[in-house]
Design a protein around this motif. Structure first.
Motif, PDB file in Angstrom:
ATOM      1  N   VAL A  80       0.835  -1.206   0.000  1.00  0.00           N
ATOM      2  CA  VAL A  80       0.000   0.000   0.000  1.00  0.00           C
ATOM      3  C   VAL A  80       0.870   1.256   0.000  1.00  0.00           C
ATOM      4  O   VAL A  80       2.026   1.249   0.439  1.00  0.00           O
ATOM      5  CB  VAL A  80      -0.960   0.020   1.217  1.00  0.00           C
ATOM      6  N   GLN A  81       0.263   2.330  -0.468  1.00  0.00           N
ATOM      7  CA  GLN A  81       0.914   3.624  -0.502  1.00  0.00           C
ATOM      8  C   GLN A  81       0.105   4.621   0.321  1.00  0.00           C
ATOM      9  O   GLN A  81      -1.091   4.395   0.584  1.00  0.00           O
ATOM     10  CB  GLN A  81       1.017   4.133  -1.951  1.00  0.00           C
ATOM     11  N   VAL A  82       0.739   5.712   0.681  1.00  0.00           N
ATOM     12  CA  VAL A  82       0.033   6.741   1.447  1.00  0.00           C
ATOM     13  C   VAL A  82      -1.213   7.209   0.695  1.00  0.00           C
ATOM     14  O   VAL A  82      -2.259   7.471   1.292  1.00  0.00           O
ATOM     15  CB  VAL A  82       0.974   7.926   1.749  1.00  0.00           C
ATOM     16  N   SER A  83      -1.105   7.270  -0.615  1.00  0.00           N
ATOM     17  CA  SER A  83      -2.215   7.739  -1.442  1.00  0.00           C
ATOM     18  C   SER A  83      -3.404   6.780  -1.451  1.00  0.00           C
ATOM     19  O   SER A  83      -4.473   7.121  -1.970  1.00  0.00           O
ATOM     20  CB  SER A  83      -1.743   7.967  -2.878  1.00  0.00           C
ATOM     21  N   ASP A  84      -3.243   5.592  -0.909  1.00  0.00           N
ATOM     22  CA  ASP A  84      -4.360   4.641  -0.808  1.00  0.00           C
ATOM     23  C   ASP A  84      -5.243   4.923   0.398  1.00  0.00           C
ATOM     24  O   ASP A  84      -6.283   4.282   0.575  1.00  0.00           O
ATOM     25  CB  ASP A  84      -3.831   3.205  -0.707  1.00  0.00           C
ATOM     26  N   SER A  85      -4.861   5.849   1.238  1.00  0.00           N
ATOM     27  CA  SER A  85      -5.666   6.201   2.402  1.00  0.00           C
ATOM     28  C   SER A  85      -7.024   6.690   1.945  1.00  0.00           C
ATOM     29  O   SER A  85      -7.134   7.658   1.176  1.00  0.00           O
ATOM     30  CB  SER A  85      -4.955   7.285   3.223  1.00  0.00           C
ATOM     31  N   ALA A  86      -8.069   6.027   2.402  1.00  0.00           N
ATOM     32  CA  ALA A  86      -9.423   6.323   1.940  1.00  0.00           C
ATOM     33  C   ALA A  86     -10.386   5.420   2.704  1.00  0.00           C
ATOM     34  O   ALA A  86      -9.978   4.633   3.561  1.00  0.00           O
ATOM     35  CB  ALA A  86      -9.544   6.066   0.434  1.00  0.00           C
ATOM     36  N   VAL A  87     -11.668   5.540   2.360  1.00  0.00           N
ATOM     37  CA  VAL A  87     -12.663   4.612   2.885  1.00  0.00           C
ATOM     38  C   VAL A  87     -13.028   3.639   1.770  1.00  0.00           C
ATOM     39  O   VAL A  87     -13.299   4.057   0.639  1.00  0.00           O
ATOM     40  CB  VAL A  87     -13.935   5.345   3.376  1.00  0.00           C
ATOM     41  N   TYR A  88     -13.049   2.371   2.087  1.00  0.00           N
ATOM     42  CA  TYR A  88     -13.320   1.328   1.105  1.00  0.00           C
ATOM     43  C   TYR A  88     -14.651   0.659   1.429  1.00  0.00           C
ATOM     44  O   TYR A  88     -14.905   0.270   2.567  1.00  0.00           O
ATOM     45  CB  TYR A  88     -12.184   0.296   1.093  1.00  0.00           C
ATOM     46  N   PHE A  89     -15.482   0.554   0.403  1.00  0.00           N
ATOM     47  CA  PHE A  89     -16.801  -0.043   0.560  1.00  0.00           C
ATOM     48  C   PHE A  89     -16.921  -1.276  -0.336  1.00  0.00           C
ATOM     49  O   PHE A  89     -16.665  -1.213  -1.537  1.00  0.00           O
ATOM     50  CB  PHE A  89     -17.902   0.936   0.138  1.00  0.00           C
ATOM     51  N   CYS A  90     -17.354  -2.359   0.274  1.00  0.00           N
ATOM     52  CA  CYS A  90     -17.734  -3.539  -0.485  1.00  0.00           C
ATOM     53  C   CYS A  90     -19.228  -3.438  -0.788  1.00  0.00           C
ATOM     54  O   CYS A  90     -19.998  -2.933   0.044  1.00  0.00           O
ATOM     55  CB  CYS A  90     -17.431  -4.788   0.342  1.00  0.00           C
ATOM     56  N   ALA A  91     -19.641  -3.870  -1.952  1.00  0.00           N
ATOM     57  CA  ALA A  91     -21.049  -3.740  -2.318  1.00  0.00           C
ATOM     58  C   ALA A  91     -21.455  -4.871  -3.236  1.00  0.00           C
ATOM     59  O   ALA A  91     -20.615  -5.478  -3.906  1.00  0.00           O
ATOM     60  CB  ALA A  91     -21.296  -2.385  -3.004  1.00  0.00           C
ATOM     61  N   LEU A  92     -22.736  -5.140  -3.260  1.00  0.00           N
ATOM     62  CA  LEU A  92     -23.250  -6.110  -4.212  1.00  0.00           C
ATOM     63  C   LEU A  92     -24.447  -5.529  -4.939  1.00  0.00           C
ATOM     64  O   LEU A  92     -25.157  -4.669  -4.433  1.00  0.00           O
ATOM     65  CB  LEU A  92     -23.615  -7.426  -3.514  1.00  0.00           C
ATOM     66  N   SER A  93     -24.642  -6.016  -6.140  1.00  0.00           N
ATOM     67  CA  SER A  93     -25.808  -5.687  -6.917  1.00  0.00           C
ATOM     68  C   SER A  93     -26.512  -6.976  -7.273  1.00  0.00           C
ATOM     69  O   SER A  93     -25.865  -7.909  -7.722  1.00  0.00           O
ATOM     70  CB  SER A  93     -25.420  -4.933  -8.195  1.00  0.00           C
ATOM     71  N   ASP A  94     -27.805  -7.004  -7.055  1.00  0.00           N
ATOM     72  CA  ASP A  94     -28.512  -8.229  -7.387  1.00  0.00           C
ATOM     73  C   ASP A  94     -28.804  -8.317  -8.872  1.00  0.00           C
ATOM     74  O   ASP A  94     -29.514  -9.186  -9.311  1.00  0.00           O
ATOM     75  CB  ASP A  94     -29.791  -8.379  -6.569  1.00  0.00           C
ATOM     76  N   GLU A  95     -28.239  -7.428  -9.642  1.00  0.00           N
ATOM     77  CA  GLU A  95     -28.365  -7.517 -11.075  1.00  0.00           C
ATOM     78  C   GLU A  95     -27.231  -8.352 -11.634  1.00  0.00           C
ATOM     79  O   GLU A  95     -26.434  -7.891 -12.432  1.00  0.00           O
ATOM     80  CB  GLU A  95     -28.382  -6.151 -11.741  1.00  0.00           C
ATOM     81  N   GLY A  96     -27.147  -9.574 -11.140  1.00  0.00           N
ATOM     82  CA  GLY A  96     -26.224 -10.513 -11.770  1.00  0.00           C
ATOM     83  C   GLY A  96     -26.986 -11.212 -12.876  1.00  0.00           C
ATOM     84  O   GLY A  96     -27.884 -10.634 -13.466  1.00  0.00           O
ATOM     85  N   ALA A  97     -26.694 -12.451 -13.128  1.00  0.00           N
ATOM     86  CA  ALA A  97     -27.395 -13.179 -14.173  1.00  0.00           C
ATOM     87  C   ALA A  97     -28.877 -13.247 -13.846  1.00  0.00           C
ATOM     88  O   ALA A  97     -29.275 -13.715 -12.804  1.00  0.00           O
ATOM     89  CB  ALA A  97     -26.831 -14.604 -14.286  1.00  0.00           C
TER      90      ALA A  97
END
Lengths: 117, 120
Positions: A80-97
């Protein structure tokens, strides 16, 4: 209903450390999975995605593999780098197949990452 | 490409007044726009899905008479918080999904930078 669970933060790392942010999901169908990143003062940006089981999404050194058997989509980065500092969100969409929901996203609670020099 | 703007970026209003937030897709057309609310240190909560030319679909627990959504064109959706109260103070985020062939991948959602609403 659908849900996403991320590891609790905040996560604090030194530059060049290895990063893992765990994400698991619950969904009735075959969702598509996403990682979004929110830098300070900015809107969410799509980091990577995977639309079916065993797909690996990758971008900017980040990777995540869609694991149907463990219902997981863990985010990893080798250095990782300093510039990677952030908030990370995992998400799903039920628009799969076969999905017809116009791509509604269900988000995890977000993980704050701080990388020190 | 695929830029979404929100206006205003922050607004302070008095309790009982109404506030309108605009969400615009700047370089693509969007048939579907989404409105989210983000609480401090918490995730984004989908409030409603807005389709151009039709009524918005609200998520369970979201008062449609309080949060009025209008999607009158393929590039603009508005959220009006009516009779705002301090508990409505929050960060409101919109996203837009491009139409197929509209200049950006239609599978993606593009997010605006958010609007910070403070009700005093």
């Amino acid at each position: 209903g659908d849900s996403v669970t991320q590891m609790e933060g905040p996560v604090t790392l030194s530059e060049e450390a290895f990063l893992t942010i765990n994400c698991t999901y619950t969904a009735t169908g075959y969702p598509s999975l996403f990682w979004y990143v929110q830098y300070p003062g900015e809107g969410l940006q799509l980091l990577l995605k995977a639309t079916k089981a065993d797909d690996k999404g990758s971008n900017k050194g980040f990777e995540a593999t869609y694991r149907k058997e463990t219902t997981s989509f863990h985010l990893e980065k080798g250095s990782v780098q300093v510039s990677d500092s952030a908030v990370y969100f995992c998400a799903l969409s039920d628009e799969g197949a076969g999905g017809t929901s116009y791509g509604k996203l269900t988000f995890g609670q977000g993980t704050i990452l701080t990388v020190h020099p | 490409g695929a830029v979404v703007s929100q206006h205003p970026s922050r607004v302070i209003c008095k309790s009982g007044t109404s506030v309108k937030i605009e969400c615009r897709s700047l370089d693509f057309q969007a048939t579907t726009m989404f409105w989210y609310r983000q609480f401090p240190k918490k995730s984004l909560m989908l409030m409603a899905t807005s389709n151009e030319g039709s009524k918005a679909t609200y998520e369970q627990g979201v008062e449609k008479d309080k949060f009025l959504i209008n999607h009158a064109s393929l590039t603009l959706s508005t959220l009006t918080v009516t009779s705002a109260h301090p508990e409505d103070s929050s960060f409101y985020i919109c996203s837009a999904r491009p139409i197929a062939g509209g200049g950006a991948p239609s599978y993606e959602q593009y997010f605006g930078p958010g609007t910070r609403l403070t009700v005093t």
